[in-house]
Each structure stands twice: as structure tokens, then as C-alpha cells.
Write a protein that holds these residues in place. Structure first.
Motif, PDB file in Angstrom:
ATOM      1  N   UNK A  78      43.747  39.674  19.604  1.00  0.00           N
ATOM      2  CA  UNK A  78      44.631  40.228  20.631  1.00  0.00           C
ATOM      3  C   UNK A  78      43.829  40.799  21.801  1.00  0.00           C
ATOM      4  N   UNK A  79      42.800  41.592  21.511  1.00  0.00           N
ATOM      5  CA  UNK A  79      42.028  42.236  22.571  1.00  0.00           C
ATOM      6  C   UNK A  79      41.282  41.217  23.427  1.00  0.00           C
ATOM      7  N   UNK A  80      40.767  40.177  22.795  1.00  0.00           N
ATOM      8  CA  UNK A  80      40.017  39.167  23.536  1.00  0.00           C
ATOM      9  C   UNK A  80      40.938  38.344  24.427  1.00  0.00           C
ATOM     10  N   UNK A  81      42.090  37.962  23.905  1.00  0.00           N
ATOM     11  CA  UNK A  81      43.064  37.232  24.730  1.00  0.00           C
ATOM     12  C   UNK A  81      43.458  38.060  25.954  1.00  0.00           C
ATOM     13  N   UNK A  82      43.709  39.342  25.736  1.00  0.00           N
ATOM     14  CA  UNK A  82      44.153  40.212  26.823  1.00  0.00           C
ATOM     15  C   UNK A  82      43.084  40.319  27.908  1.00  0.00           C
ATOM     16  N   UNK A  83      41.826  40.537  27.510  1.00  0.00           N
ATOM     17  CA  UNK A  83      40.751  40.681  28.492  1.00  0.00           C
ATOM     18  C   UNK A  83      40.514  39.375  29.241  1.00  0.00           C
ATOM     19  N   UNK A  84      40.532  38.252  28.530  1.00  0.00           N
ATOM     20  CA  UNK A  84      40.320  36.963  29.186  1.00  0.00           C
ATOM     21  C   UNK A  84      41.448  36.663  30.173  1.00  0.00           C
ATOM     22  N   UNK A  85      42.657  36.994  29.789  1.00  0.00           N
ATOM     23  CA  UNK A  85      43.801  36.753  30.683  1.00  0.00           C
ATOM     24  C   UNK A  85      43.701  37.594  31.948  1.00  0.00           C
ATOM     25  N   UNK A  86      43.276  38.857  31.820  1.00  0.00           N
ATOM     26  CA  UNK A  86      43.113  39.702  33.000  1.00  0.00           C
ATOM     27  C   UNK A  86      42.006  39.169  33.908  1.00  0.00           C
ATOM     28  N   UNK A  87      40.922  38.670  33.303  1.00  0.00           N
ATOM     29  CA  UNK A  87      39.835  38.101  34.107  1.00  0.00           C
ATOM     30  C   UNK A  87      40.317  36.886  34.882  1.00  0.00           C
ATOM     31  N   UNK A  88      41.082  36.016  34.230  1.00  0.00           N
ATOM     32  CA  UNK A  88      41.547  34.799  34.889  1.00  0.00           C
ATOM     33  C   UNK A  88      42.614  35.091  35.939  1.00  0.00           C
ATOM     34  N   UNK A  89      43.379  36.155  35.758  1.00  0.00           N
ATOM     35  CA  UNK A  89      44.357  36.530  36.782  1.00  0.00           C
ATOM     36  C   UNK A  89      43.650  36.955  38.067  1.00  0.00           C
ATOM     37  N   UNK A  90      42.480  37.588  37.911  1.00  0.00           N
ATOM     38  CA  UNK A  90      41.714  38.031  39.076  1.00  0.00           C
ATOM     39  C   UNK A  90      40.814  36.930  39.629  1.00  0.00           C
ATOM     40  N   UNK A  91      40.303  36.100  38.744  1.00  0.00           N
ATOM     41  CA  UNK A  91      39.399  35.018  39.155  1.00  0.00           C
ATOM     42  C   UNK A  91      39.714  33.784  38.320  1.00  0.00           C
ATOM     43  N   UNK A  92      40.583  32.911  38.820  1.00  0.00           N
ATOM     44  CA  UNK A  92      40.987  31.721  38.052  1.00  0.00           C
ATOM     45  C   UNK A  92      39.844  30.741  37.792  1.00  0.00           C
ATOM     46  N   UNK A  93      38.690  30.986  38.394  1.00  0.00           N
ATOM     47  CA  UNK A  93      37.553  30.091  38.186  1.00  0.00           C
ATOM     48  C   UNK A  93      36.452  30.740  37.347  1.00  0.00           C
ATOM     49  N   UNK A  94      36.818  31.677  36.502  1.00  0.00           N
ATOM     50  CA  UNK A  94      35.850  32.332  35.624  1.00  0.00           C
ATOM     51  C   UNK A  94      35.578  31.461  34.404  1.00  0.00           C
ATOM     52  N   UNK A  95      34.453  30.777  34.419  1.00  0.00           N
ATOM     53  CA  UNK A  95      34.086  29.942  33.284  1.00  0.00           C
ATOM     54  C   UNK A  95      33.871  30.768  32.031  1.00  0.00           C
ATOM     55  N   UNK A  96      33.318  31.977  32.178  1.00  0.00           N
ATOM     56  CA  UNK A  96      33.082  32.842  31.014  1.00  0.00           C
ATOM     57  C   UNK A  96      34.393  33.217  30.334  1.00  0.00           C
ATOM     58  N   UNK A  97      35.411  33.519  31.120  1.00  0.00           N
ATOM     59  CA  UNK A  97      36.702  33.889  30.533  1.00  0.00           C
ATOM     60  C   UNK A  97      37.312  32.710  29.792  1.00  0.00           C
ATOM     61  N   UNK A  98      37.217  31.507  30.377  1.00  0.00           N
ATOM     62  CA  UNK A  98      37.743  30.322  29.697  1.00  0.00           C
ATOM     63  C   UNK A  98      36.988  30.050  28.399  1.00  0.00           C
ATOM     64  N   UNK A  99      35.668  30.249  28.411  1.00  0.00           N
ATOM     65  CA  UNK A  99      34.876  30.022  27.199  1.00  0.00           C
ATOM     66  C   UNK A  99      35.283  31.002  26.101  1.00  0.00           C
ATOM     67  N   UNK A 100      35.469  32.272  26.454  1.00  0.00           N
ATOM     68  CA  UNK A 100      35.885  33.272  25.469  1.00  0.00           C
ATOM     69  C   UNK A 100      37.258  32.937  24.900  1.00  0.00           C
ATOM     70  N   UNK A 101      38.159  32.524  25.789  1.00  0.00           N
ATOM     71  CA  UNK A 101      39.499  32.159  25.344  1.00  0.00           C
ATOM     72  C   UNK A 101      39.444  30.942  24.423  1.00  0.00           C
ATOM     73  N   UNK A 102      38.553  29.997  24.743  1.00  0.00           N
ATOM     74  CA  UNK A 102      38.392  28.823  23.892  1.00  0.00           C
ATOM     75  C   UNK A 102      37.924  29.191  22.496  1.00  0.00           C
ATOM     76  N   UNK A 103      36.997  30.164  22.412  1.00  0.00           N
ATOM     77  CA  UNK A 103      36.517  30.605  21.103  1.00  0.00           C
ATOM     78  C   UNK A 103      37.625  31.287  20.304  1.00  0.00           C
ATOM     79  N   UNK A 104      38.486  32.032  20.999  1.00  0.00           N
ATOM     80  CA  UNK A 104      39.625  32.654  20.318  1.00  0.00           C
ATOM     81  C   UNK A 104      40.547  31.581  19.750  1.00  0.00           C
ATOM     82  N   UNK A 105      40.813  30.546  20.534  1.00  0.00           N
ATOM     83  CA  UNK A 105      41.649  29.448  20.038  1.00  0.00           C
ATOM     84  C   UNK A 105      41.019  28.793  18.812  1.00  0.00           C
ATOM     85  N   UNK A 106      39.675  28.641  18.820  1.00  0.00           N
ATOM     86  CA  UNK A 106      39.007  28.040  17.669  1.00  0.00           C
ATOM     87  C   UNK A 106      39.147  28.931  16.436  1.00  0.00           C
ATOM     88  N   UNK A 107      38.933  30.232  16.608  1.00  0.00           N
ATOM     89  CA  UNK A 107      39.039  31.149  15.473  1.00  0.00           C
ATOM     90  C   UNK A 107      40.449  31.152  14.895  1.00  0.00           C
TER      91      UNK A 107
END
Length: 668
Positions: free
Chosen positions: A426-455
Motif C-alpha cells: 500500500x505505501x509503495x503504491x501510494x508514493x509511486x502514484x504521487x511521484x507520477x502525478x507530479x512527474x509522469x516521466x519518472x522512470x524510478x517511480x514506474x520501476x518501483x510500481x512494477x516491482x510492487x505488481x511483481x510482488x
């Protein structure tokens, strides 16, 4: 440089004059010409010009470093040091020039010497007592054609009587950081190893010979490695800042059209090591190396950067910037432009989304401190990292990079089991979503979100998200590794192997990625190449956690039972060793020992439920295998390695195996 001059210039503080005279006398008795000024108090323009001329013309410059120089914040010797440092920038790296001598053991945090002094071997001459071996070494360095091209950075020729003299005495902070890294690698690495997490922590400081690029690879002319910048601040407390600047330069240069940039993991591998520029370039298969230093005081910084052509050590470009801290991003841009202009390339325009960078200098400093603790990766350090990132956000709530960094910390807490599974998700999804809302081109946020989906076993979402991360940050090697592990998890072995190869081209010393590559090759049946890859990991760092375990698994698959047993026994990490020993004993038909080892594994199974299931599968106990596999589905992200795991081969016809795959969303 006056090639006809073979004089040695001795630079010293007045309090060390007696020791300097002893060194001078020993060198002169050896037939060497020594320039030793004994009139420091005389001064005057003529005297000053004479000193400058001698430093311009001498063959070797020997700075005498001591507690006295460490505690003196002002002195003429410091001007001499700066003059020698400036001249060193014009001298090829394979030519010895600066030979530091230490009279005692001044704390490195207070030594305050130029950067060029830190790159070369220090010789310890207590009180100025000078053995014949040192005189012989200096004589050899003054003889054209006789000295080794590595003489300036090698202890060759220094006898044990002179004492071991590190080129950079360890700072207390560096020691603490090293201990933290060793704790990560020796204790906490097993759970980290369950899933690739962004940029892994730096390897240990004293590995075996580095893994080298294949000899057949031509060195790309437009290629570069950015070494970690040296912290030259008076208190030596800005390592986080100098490291952060280096990382940001790597990211910025990676956006240069036509330039191949080595990833951070491999560039930082050489931090604090006694390696020449030529050796670094050969290991990483690059034509150019950039190094530099950072001196930060209050709100001002001095950044020095230089670009070196590895083939001959020529300095292609160098610049020093004295700026206000709020201009640090401008300094980064200026350095990148200086490099690409010299290499005749084009820095691609980078869209700076609101919040991708901050205009608040203090927020940026807090962010860099957070990254420093994040990369240390212990439970305590990850909590510190979050605190720094939140403090940065308190100053600038729109700082997208800080939100993305919090998301990355969340993935590490998830994989290490530091935070309950659902809470971490939950915490990781929330932080990644806030990062992407501010910067839709944040590769780091997408990578973190991808790892959450894998887990969470959301493979389709993970595939889409990680593909987006690769699109936004095509040179980030960790994204290649995440993408490769995902492809392997869902059964696309050929795709996984190709992605591993791509990632390792940019990051050849990423030993975790190379371990995963070896395991993937072994699971796919390519045992010869798998063995070659894992041997390369062990050649680079015999203490790499889990490497001997993976080596043992490969040897077992090849039928080399005794060799596999030796590999499992050699595993330095207790947890990985506990996974390997039951397999080894069973293969050797030592069943009482095998059963005892399995019992110990079960009794210490928290976070290793998948390894327990693997072991029961190898022992042929189907009921226990599927019991523990079900537990692993709920608790252990290591279950992503289930597909094609050779230990489950005998259980493939069991309908419970297909049911386990369906529960993981890996089969219909």
C-alpha cells in the motif's frame, strides 16, 4: 615539464623540518638531486618565484604529510601542494609525479590534501627514517624507461619495513559505511536477493581481480565511466553529496545521443580502490573516464571535474566551478555540456517536469542524504532514508523525485521483510502514484510500481509498467534486470537472457544481476555458460552472498557431486549455506546429515519458505513441498523463481503443481 631535470622537490611544514632533512639526506646519499628549501620565513617575490619554478621543473614532488600539516589550516606548503596538484593535471596518468610521504598517522578526516594526492600510493616513513628500499624506488622512478607504468599507484618496491601505506587512509565515516555494507552483504542479503531492487549496494571494498570485458570487444570510442567524485570538504562529511552529484551526472550523460555510459554500480565499484584509470577503462571497456571532487562549505560549493582519455591518460577537458549551492543543477548541466562538446556529441534536451527537480537547495541536500542511506539498505538506514525524503518534501511538497525515492525504499522494505506485506504494498503504491502525478516521466517511480505488481503476482500490469520504465530510462541497468527477472518468471527464458545481456553491457560489475543471469541460464539448461557466468562473479568477489550456492546448484545439475559439495561448504553466507547443504548431503547419500540439515532449515524458515519447498521437492516429499509452496505464495517473494526450477522437475505431473502456478497467476 623539463625532461632534463631529475630533481626531487620536498614540500613540508616548518614543524617537520627535521624529518624533511633526514629524508633529504638519505636521498642525496643515494646520488639523487633534492630541492629542499630551508628558508620558509625569508619570503619575498624572488624566493616565491624560485619555489614555483622548482615545482614546475622537478621530476618528482614529495609532499610530507603529518599531524602538523593536518592541524595547520594555513601555510606556504599548502600553496606548494596546490601548485603540484595543478601540474599533475597536465601529466599523463602513467607517469609518476606525486609521491606522498606520511610521517605519522594523521586522521584522514583532517588531512585536507589535494585530490591528486589521494589517487596514489602513500609511503609511511615514521619520523623521516628513510630505508634504502625507498631511496631505490625513487631512483627507479627517476630513470626513464625503467619504472613500471603502474609505479605511481602500486606498492611495488616498498619493503615491509616502510610499513603498509594506503593511498587513502580510511575515514571513520568510510569505515562505518563499509561495515554497513558488509552487514548487508553478509546478513541481510538473502531476503534482498529475492527480488532485484533498483540500484544494489556497492560491492565490498577488497574484492579479487575485477571481472573484465570480453577481450574481443572493441572499445567504443564514445563511451565513458563517471567515477564517484571525492569529498574534499574540510570535515569530510559530504560523501552523500559527492556521491549524489556523481549519480546525477551519470543519469544526465546517459541522455546524450551516441554516448555509452557505464551504470552507477560498476562505476562506483572502484570507489576507494588502488586502480589506475587505464585499468578501470579496460575493465569497463570504455574509452573515457571522468573524475572529480566536491568541496562544500555552507551554501557554497567548489566542483572540479576532468575528462581523461584512457588510452594515453591525456586530460581532454577539465573545469572548476565555484557556485552557490542553489546552482548545483546548473553545475551538473555545465559539466555534462563540457563532456559532450569535447566528445563532439549532442546532449538530448531533457523535459524538466515540475517537481522532477527542486529549486530548494536544502530540499535537494536532504534528498541526497536520503539516497545515501537508502543505498546502505539496512532496516535502520531505510527508515533514516524515508525521514530525509519526508523532510525534503516538507520544504518542497511538489518534489517528485523524493516521492519516487520513498517508493523505492518501500520495495526494499517489502523484499527484506522489514514491513508487513500488505502495508508495504500500500505505501509503495501510494508514493509511486504521487511521484507520477507530479512527474509522469519518472522512470524510478514506474520501476518501483512494477516491482510492487511483481510482488503481488500481477504479471501483466508489471510487464506494462516496467516496459514504461525502460522506455523512460533506457540506460538504467537495474530496469533491464527487473525486466529480465519478470520475463523469466512468466516463462520467457530467451527474452530474459537477452535482457540480462543488455543490462550487463551497461553494468558489467553488477554481480547480483550476473548471478541472476547465471541462474536463469542454468534453469534454461545452458549449463556451460551458466558456469562461466557464476565463475566470473566468484572471480570478482569470492564473498558475494549466494554465489557459491548458485555455483553448487549448477555443479549438481552437471553431475559434479563432490565439487558441488565443496561449493556449498564454501558459501560465506549462513542462510545460503543452509539452503545448499541439504541438497549436497542428499546427493552424496549422507541421509542422516541431509535430514538434520533440512530440519535446521525448517526451524529457521521465516522468509525462506520457497527454499524449504525446493528442498522437500529435491527430497521427493510431495506433500511437504506443496504445503511450503502454499506458504511461500503468501510470504516469500522468492517464489518468482518457481518456473523451470530443476528441483521441482519430479513433481511436474502432480496436479498440485499446476494449481500452484494458477494461484500465482502463471497458468490458466
Amino acid at each position: 615539464m623539463g625532461e632534463s631535470s631529475k630533481a626531487v622537490f620536498l614540500s613540508y611544514a616548518s614543524q617537520d623540518s627535521d624529518a624533511a632533512k633526514r629524508i633529504c639526506e638519505a636521498l642525496r646519499q643515494g646520488g639523487l638531486e633534492v630541492w629542499l628549501d630551508q628558508s620558509e620565513l625569508r619570503g619575498g617575490d624572488a624566493w616565491d618565484e624560485q619555489i614555483r619554478a622548482q615545482i614546475r621543473d622537478c621530476a618528482l614532488f614529495i609532499p610530507i604529510i603529518s599531524t602538523n600539516t593536518a592541524t595547520r589550516h594555513e601555510g606556504y606548503f599548502r600553496l606548494e601542494w596546490d601548485l603540484a596538484d595543478q601540474r599533475s593535471h597536465k601529466i599523463a596518468r602513467n607517469r609518476p609525479f606525486i609521491i606522498p610521504v606520511c610521517l605519522d598517522t594523521p586522521p584522514e578526516a583532517r588531512a585536507d590534501v589535494p585530490e591528486s594526492f589521494q589517487r596514489v600510493q602513500w609511503t609511511r616513513l615514521p619520523g623521516g627514517d628513510t630505508p634504502a628500499s625507498f631511496v631505490g624506488r625513487i631512483s627507479q622512478l627517476l630513470s626513464p624507461g625503467e619504472h613500471s607504468p603502474l609505479a605511481q599507484v602500486s606498492p611495488t618496491g616498498i619493503t615491509a619495513g616502510e610499513g603498509p601505506a594506503p593511498s587513502r587512509p580510511l575515514r571513520p565515516k568510510a569505515v562505518a559505511a563499509l561495515i554497513a555494507v558488509l552487514l548487508i552483504l553478509g546478513v541481510g542479503y538473502v531476503v534482498l536477493d529475492k527480488l532485484e531492487l533498483s540500484k544494489p549496494a556497492a560491492p565490498p571494498a577488497t574484492p579479487a581481480a575485477p571481472a573484465r570485458a570480453a577481450a574481443s570487444n572493441a572499445v567504443p570510442e564514445k563511451s565513458i565511466a563517471v567515477l564517484p567524485f571525492v569529498d574534499m570538504s574540510e570535515k569530510k562529511d559530504q560523501e552523500y553529496f559527492s556521491d549524489g552529484l556523481s549519480e546525477e551526472l551519470i543519469d544526465l550523460l546517459a541522455k546524450t545521443q551516441g554516448l555509452e555510459v557505464i551504470a552507477r554500480t560498476s562505476s562506483f565499484y572502484f570507489k576507494g580502490k588502488q586502480v589506475t584509470i587505464g585499468e578501470i577503462a579496460k575493465t569497463l571497456n570504455v574509452a573515457n573516464v571522468m573524475e572529480g571532487s566536491v568541496r562544500k562549505a555552507g551554501n557554497t560549493i567548489r566542483v572540479t571535474a576532468q575528462l581523461i582519455r584512457a588510452s594515453d591518460g591525456v586530460h581532454l577537458w577539465s573545469e572548476t566551478y565555484d557556485r552557490d549551492l542553489k546552482d548545483v543543477f546548473k553545475v551538473q548541466d555545465d559539466i555534462a555540456q563540457g563532456v559532450v562538446q569535447k566528445l563532439k556529441l549532442t546532449l538530448l534536451p531533457v523535459a524538466n517536469a515540475a517537481g522532477a527537480r527542486t529549486l530548494n537547495a536544502e530540499a535537494h541536500s536532504l534528498y541526497l542524504q536520503g539516497r545515501y542511506f537508502r543505498d546502505r539498505d539496512t532496516q535502520e538506514d531505510l527508515l533514516k532514508a524515508i525521514d530525509y525524503f519526508k523532510r525534503a518534501l516538507a520544504l518542497d511538497p511538489t518534489y517528485a523525485a523524493a516521492w519516487a525515492a520513498i517508493a523505492t525504499v518501500g520495495t526494499r522494505q517489502l523484499a527484506n521483510g522489514y514491513t508487513p506485506f500488505e502495508e508495504a504494498i500500500r505505501a509503495t503504491r501510494e508514493a509511486a502514484s504521487k511521484a507520477l502525478a507530479l512527474d509522469p516521466k519518472s522512470g524510478e517511480a514506474y520501476a518501483a510500481l512494477g516491482l510492487v505488481h511483481m510482488a503481488a503476482h500481477e504479471w501483466a500490469q508489471a510487464d506494462t509498467t516496467i516496459a514504461r520504465a525502460r522506455e523512460l530510462d533506457p540506460t538504467e541497468s537495474s530496469v533491464f534486470t527487473i525486466s529480465a527477472v519478470l520475463a523469466r518468471t512468466v516463462g520467457r527464458d530467451d527474452d530474459a537472457i537477452a535482457k540480462f545481456r543488455q543490462g550487463l553491457e551497461h553494468d558489467p560489475l553488477n554481480l547480483l544481476a550476473r548471478r541472476y543471469f547465471a541462474r536463469t541460464l542454468a534453469f534454461a539448461g545452458h549449463l556451460d555458460e551458466a558456469e562461466a557466468q557464476i565463475r566470473q562473479v566468484l572471480d570478482t568477489n569470492p564473498a558475494q552472498p549466494g554465489a557459491h550456492y548458485d555455483f553448487g546448484r549448477i555443479l549438481l545439475a552437471e553431475g559434479q557431486i563432490d565439487a558441488a559439495g565443496a561449493a556449498f561448504e564454501a558459501e560465506p553466507n549462513d542462510s545460503w549455506k543452509s539452503f545448499g547443504l541439504p541438497l549436497s548431503y542428499r546427493a552424496q547419500h549422507r541421509m542422516p546429515e541431509a535430514n538434520a540439515a533440512l530440519t535446521r532449515l525448517v526451524n529457521n524458515s521465516a522468509g525462506a519458505e520457497f527454499q524449504v519447498a525446493e528442498t522437500y521437492a529435491a527430497f521427493g516429499d510431495a506433500d511437504q513441498t506443496f504445503k511450503w509452496l502454499d506458504l511461500a505464495t503468501q510470504r516469500d517473494v522468492g517464489i518468482i523463481w518457481l518456473h523451470n526450477d530443476p528441483l521441482f522437475k519430479g513433481l511436474l505431473p502432480d496436479p498440485r503443481y499446476a494449481a500452484a502456478l494458477r494461484k500465482l497467476n502463471l497458468a490458466k
